[in-house]
Design a protein around this motif. Structure first.
Motif, PDB file in Angstrom:
ATOM      1  N   ASN A 236       0.801  -1.240   0.000  1.00 16.35           N
ATOM      2  CA  ASN A 236       0.000   0.000   0.000  1.00 16.35           C
ATOM      3  C   ASN A 236       0.823   1.274   0.000  1.00 16.35           C
ATOM      4  OD1 ASN A 236       0.602  -0.230   2.762  1.00 16.35           O
ATOM      5  ND2 ASN A 236      -1.415  -1.140   3.140  1.00 16.35           N
ATOM      6  N   VAL A 237       2.102   1.139  -0.430  1.00 11.85           N
ATOM      7  CA  VAL A 237       2.912   2.357  -0.659  1.00 11.85           C
ATOM      8  C   VAL A 237       3.132   2.493  -2.156  1.00 11.85           C
ATOM      9  CG1 VAL A 237       5.171   3.422  -0.290  1.00 11.85           C
ATOM     10  CG2 VAL A 237       4.067   2.156   1.563  1.00 11.85           C
ATOM     11  N   LYS A 238       2.823   3.672  -2.688  1.00 13.97           N
ATOM     12  CA  LYS A 238       2.947   3.890  -4.133  1.00 13.97           C
ATOM     13  C   LYS A 238       4.207   4.699  -4.434  1.00 13.97           C
ATOM     14  CE  LYS A 238       1.427   3.425  -8.261  1.00 13.97           C
ATOM     15  NZ  LYS A 238       1.521   2.077  -8.830  1.00 13.97           N
ATOM     16  N   VAL A 239       4.508   5.647  -3.531  1.00 10.77           N
ATOM     17  CA  VAL A 239       5.617   6.597  -3.762  1.00 10.77           C
ATOM     18  C   VAL A 239       6.542   6.572  -2.551  1.00 10.77           C
ATOM     19  CG1 VAL A 239       6.157   9.066  -3.946  1.00 10.77           C
ATOM     20  CG2 VAL A 239       4.220   8.106  -5.235  1.00 10.77           C
ATOM     21  N   LEU A 240       7.841   6.573  -2.784  1.00 13.12           N
ATOM     22  CA  LEU A 240       8.813   6.562  -1.673  1.00 13.12           C
ATOM     23  C   LEU A 240       9.921   7.575  -1.942  1.00 13.12           C
ATOM     24  CD1 LEU A 240       9.943   5.379   0.975  1.00 13.12           C
ATOM     25  CD2 LEU A 240      11.090   3.625  -0.376  1.00 13.12           C
ATOM     26  N   VAL A 241      10.175   8.439  -0.961  1.00 19.49           N
ATOM     27  CA  VAL A 241      11.327   9.368  -0.994  1.00 19.49           C
ATOM     28  C   VAL A 241      12.260   8.927   0.112  1.00 19.49           C
ATOM     29  CG1 VAL A 241      12.089  11.723  -0.461  1.00 19.49           C
ATOM     30  CG2 VAL A 241      10.063  11.364  -1.887  1.00 19.49           C
ATOM     31  N   SER A 242      13.545   8.757  -0.222  1.00 21.28           N
ATOM     32  CA  SER A 242      14.528   8.383   0.802  1.00 21.28           C
ATOM     33  C   SER A 242      15.731   9.323   0.699  1.00 21.28           C
ATOM     34  CB  SER A 242      15.024   6.950   0.573  1.00 21.28           C
ATOM     35  OG  SER A 242      16.230   6.717   1.316  1.00 21.28           O
ATOM     36  N   GLU A 243      16.307   9.656   1.832  1.00 20.82           N
ATOM     37  CA  GLU A 243      17.516  10.500   1.797  1.00 20.82           C
ATOM     38  C   GLU A 243      18.564   9.889   0.880  1.00 20.82           C
ATOM     39  OE1 GLU A 243      19.813  10.598   5.400  1.00 20.82           O
ATOM     40  OE2 GLU A 243      21.383  11.769   4.431  1.00 20.82           O
ATOM     41  N   GLU A 244      18.598   8.550   0.860  1.00 21.37           N
ATOM     42  CA  GLU A 244      19.678   7.851   0.146  1.00 21.37           C
ATOM     43  C   GLU A 244      19.369   7.591  -1.326  1.00 21.37           C
ATOM     44  OE1 GLU A 244      22.235   7.930   1.812  1.00 21.37           O
ATOM     45  OE2 GLU A 244      21.376   8.224   3.808  1.00 21.37           O
TER      46      GLU A 244
ATOM     47  N   SER B 292      -4.498  10.366  -7.968  1.00 20.65           N
ATOM     48  CA  SER B 292      -3.086  10.299  -8.357  1.00 20.65           C
ATOM     49  C   SER B 292      -2.649   8.859  -8.616  1.00 20.65           C
ATOM     50  CB  SER B 292      -2.208  10.885  -7.250  1.00 20.65           C
ATOM     51  OG  SER B 292      -0.851  10.521  -7.496  1.00 20.65           O
ATOM     52  N   LYS B 293      -1.794   8.708  -9.641  1.00 18.78           N
ATOM     53  CA  LYS B 293      -1.235   7.379  -9.917  1.00 18.78           C
ATOM     54  C   LYS B 293       0.124   7.238  -9.232  1.00 18.78           C
ATOM     55  CE  LYS B 293      -4.200   5.814 -13.248  1.00 18.78           C
ATOM     56  NZ  LYS B 293      -5.230   6.378 -12.355  1.00 18.78           N
ATOM     57  N   GLY B 294       0.503   8.310  -8.479  1.00 16.27           N
ATOM     58  CA  GLY B 294       1.811   8.262  -7.810  1.00 16.27           C
ATOM     59  C   GLY B 294       2.817   9.103  -8.568  1.00 16.27           C
ATOM     60  N   SER B 295       3.078  10.305  -8.079  1.00 14.16           N
ATOM     61  CA  SER B 295       4.080  11.165  -8.742  1.00 14.16           C
ATOM     62  C   SER B 295       4.667  12.117  -7.704  1.00 14.16           C
ATOM     63  CB  SER B 295       3.414  12.010  -9.838  1.00 14.16           C
ATOM     64  OG  SER B 295       2.802  13.142  -9.238  1.00 14.16           O
ATOM     65  N   ILE B 296       5.591  12.952  -8.163  1.00  9.94           N
ATOM     66  CA  ILE B 296       6.277  13.860  -7.243  1.00  9.94           C
ATOM     67  C   ILE B 296       5.279  14.843  -6.619  1.00  9.94           C
ATOM     68  CG2 ILE B 296       6.882  15.647  -8.940  1.00  9.94           C
ATOM     69  CD1 ILE B 296       9.792  15.384  -7.469  1.00  9.94           C
ATOM     70  N   LYS B 297       4.140  15.029  -7.293  1.00  9.86           N
ATOM     71  CA  LYS B 297       3.141  15.973  -6.748  1.00  9.86           C
ATOM     72  C   LYS B 297       2.573  15.467  -5.415  1.00  9.86           C
ATOM     73  CE  LYS B 297       0.335  16.651 -10.407  1.00  9.86           C
ATOM     74  NZ  LYS B 297       0.976  16.117 -11.642  1.00  9.86           N
ATOM     75  N   ASP B 298       2.699  14.155  -5.185  1.00  6.32           N
ATOM     76  CA  ASP B 298       2.159  13.595  -3.932  1.00  6.32           C
ATOM     77  C   ASP B 298       3.021  13.937  -2.722  1.00  6.32           C
ATOM     78  OD1 ASP B 298       1.299  11.001  -6.085  1.00  6.32           O
ATOM     79  OD2 ASP B 298      -0.191  12.073  -4.877  1.00  6.32           O
ATOM     80  N   VAL B 299       4.254  14.433  -2.988  1.00  8.89           N
ATOM     81  CA  VAL B 299       5.159  14.729  -1.852  1.00  8.89           C
ATOM     82  C   VAL B 299       5.659  16.169  -1.818  1.00  8.89           C
ATOM     83  CG1 VAL B 299       5.925  12.336  -1.488  1.00  8.89           C
ATOM     84  CG2 VAL B 299       7.132  13.778  -3.153  1.00  8.89           C
ATOM     85  N   LEU B 300       5.469  16.935  -2.886  1.00  4.95           N
ATOM     86  CA  LEU B 300       5.859  18.356  -2.807  1.00  4.95           C
ATOM     87  C   LEU B 300       4.668  19.130  -2.254  1.00  4.95           C
ATOM     88  CD1 LEU B 300       8.031  18.847  -6.032  1.00  4.95           C
ATOM     89  CD2 LEU B 300       8.706  18.154  -3.705  1.00  4.95           C
ATOM     90  N   ARG B 301       4.357  18.835  -0.981  1.00  2.00           N
ATOM     91  CA  ARG B 301       3.154  19.373  -0.305  1.00  2.00           C
ATOM     92  C   ARG B 301       3.525  19.839   1.097  1.00  2.00           C
ATOM     93  NH1 ARG B 301      -0.335  13.945  -0.744  1.00  2.00           N
ATOM     94  NH2 ARG B 301      -1.982  15.019   0.383  1.00  2.00           N
ATOM     95  N   PRO B 302       2.707  20.709   1.692  1.00  2.00           N
ATOM     96  CA  PRO B 302       3.028  21.147   3.054  1.00  2.00           C
ATOM     97  C   PRO B 302       2.978  19.981   4.044  1.00  2.00           C
ATOM     98  CG  PRO B 302       0.867  21.956   2.371  1.00  2.00           C
ATOM     99  CD  PRO B 302       1.476  21.321   1.179  1.00  2.00           C
ATOM    100  N   GLY B 303       3.726  20.120   5.130  1.00  2.00           N
ATOM    101  CA  GLY B 303       3.740  19.053   6.142  1.00  2.00           C
ATOM    102  C   GLY B 303       2.396  18.907   6.830  1.00  2.00           C
TER     103      GLY B 303
END
Ligand code: AHG
Ligand code: MN
Ligand code: MN
Ligand code: MN
Length: 336
Positions: free
Chosen positions: A92-100, A145-156
């Protein structure tokens, strides 16, 4: 007879999430519960590797560096792989951002959540046995959303859950799903995170400041003056005490439990500060606010209102008890 106290009704993380999710959203599909279960597996696995690290020589540099220029420690890479595999397997995770990971990862298959993470925070200290941790934040995908960068460039403010697991003497998970902060401790014999800090609220009164004073010459004048003033006797006749571990998870954990102020200000060396917005500033700011504290930028704006332009964007951050942050806001002429 020396009867000993047996706790016969422990609250595990799974039981806790199930009970809170039903309270929060009648239509709770249990998806967040499933996701948090996958997360806790990753924490247990990483904790296990950290423990073994000394034995199987996982300590030490991996020889590469990541997109934010950090020299990658072996455990950074292992922690990252464990996290990616656990999120992929969760279904159930579509998008993942990692420091690495330089770029966003979009998984095939279903998934209604985007996860941002710092797999190993404080890794530069790991050889010295200092507590390190994993920091995470969770967004629900935008509608349709199908999963894109727009899902994470959002306010906290749009995060549905966030927290960290600190791998110290035991593994401590501090979690918020927007209804306060709850702390869990891993009982490794049971393999369960047990509720140990229900409804945690930050202590407002301790005079502690936590900042890397080695950056003093790079700070702005007002910031230099602010910390110089904390070193003078305050109303209670005592100056502040300084506590800086250099591992954000450990410094924030102490701040949540003891109170005080943690700051990583932007400076002339790092114009936007050092800490990354998505997977360090946002999760910690969410936790502090939910624990009755505050988290603001160098300009005194609410950290959670920031909108990152890129997934590794950084920001200065000041977090701690409301009293401490209001003292900073007053010093920079912002109304508290
Ligand atoms: P990471 O190990 O994930 O790269 O994060 C390191 C960060 C954070 O843990 C800590 O607060 C900060 O770096 C310390 O930076 P300084 O050594 O410059 O004080
Ligand atoms: Mn790093
Ligand atoms: Mn970090
Ligand atoms: Mn890291």
């Amino acid at each position: 007879s020396d009867e000993f106290e047996v706790e016969t009704d422990i609250i595990t993380l799974t039981r806790f999430i199930l009970s809170t999710q039903q309270k929060v959203a009648a239509d709770a599909t249990g998806e967040l519960t499933l996701l948090l279960n996958s997360l806790q597996f990753a924490f247990k696995f990483i904790a296990n590797n950290i423990r073994k690290a000394e034995l199987v020589n996982l300590i030490g540099l991996a020889g590469a560096s990541n997109s934010t220029g950090d020299a990658q420690k072996k455990l950074d890479v292992i922690g990252d792989e464990i996290f990616i595999n656990a999120m992929k397997a969760s279904g159930n995770v579509k998008v993942l951002v990692s420091e690495e990971q330089e770029d966003l990862i979009v998984f095939d298959g279903p998934g209604n959540y985007a996860v941002v993470c710092d797999p190993i925070d404080g890794s530069s200290n790991i050889d010295a046995g200092v507590s390190v941790g994993t920091i995470f934040g969770i967004y629900k995908l935008l509608p349709g959303s199908k999963g894109s960068i727009k899902d994470v460039l959002r306010p906290g403010t749009e995060m549905v859950a966030a927290g960290y697991t600190m791998y110290g003497a035991s593994a401590h998970l501090m979690l918020t799903t927007g209804q306060g902060v709850n702390g869990f401790t891993l009982d490794s014999s049971l393999g369960e995170f047990i509720l140990t800090h229900p409804n945690l609220k930050i202590d407002g009164d301790k005079q502690i400041y936590s900042v890397n004073e080695g950056n003093t010459t790079y700070w702005s004048e007002p910031v230099q003056k602010f910390f110089a003033d904390l070193k003078k006797p305050q109303e209670n006749g005592k100056p502040y005490s300084a506590r800086y571990i250099g591992s954000m998870v450990a410094d924030v954990h102490r701040t949540l439990l003891y109170g005080g102020l943690f700051a990583y200000p932007a400076d002339s060396k790092s114009k936007n500060g050092k800490l990354r917005i998505l997977y360090e500033c946002f999760p910690m700011a969410f936790l502090l606010e939910q624990a009755g504290g505050k988290a603001v930028t160098d300009a005194g704006e609410r950290v959670l209102d920031l909108i990152p332009k890129a997934i590794h964007d950084r920001s200065g951050i000041w977090l701690g008890s409301e009293k401490e942050i209001n003292k900073f806001l007053k010093a920079i002429g912002k109304d508290a």
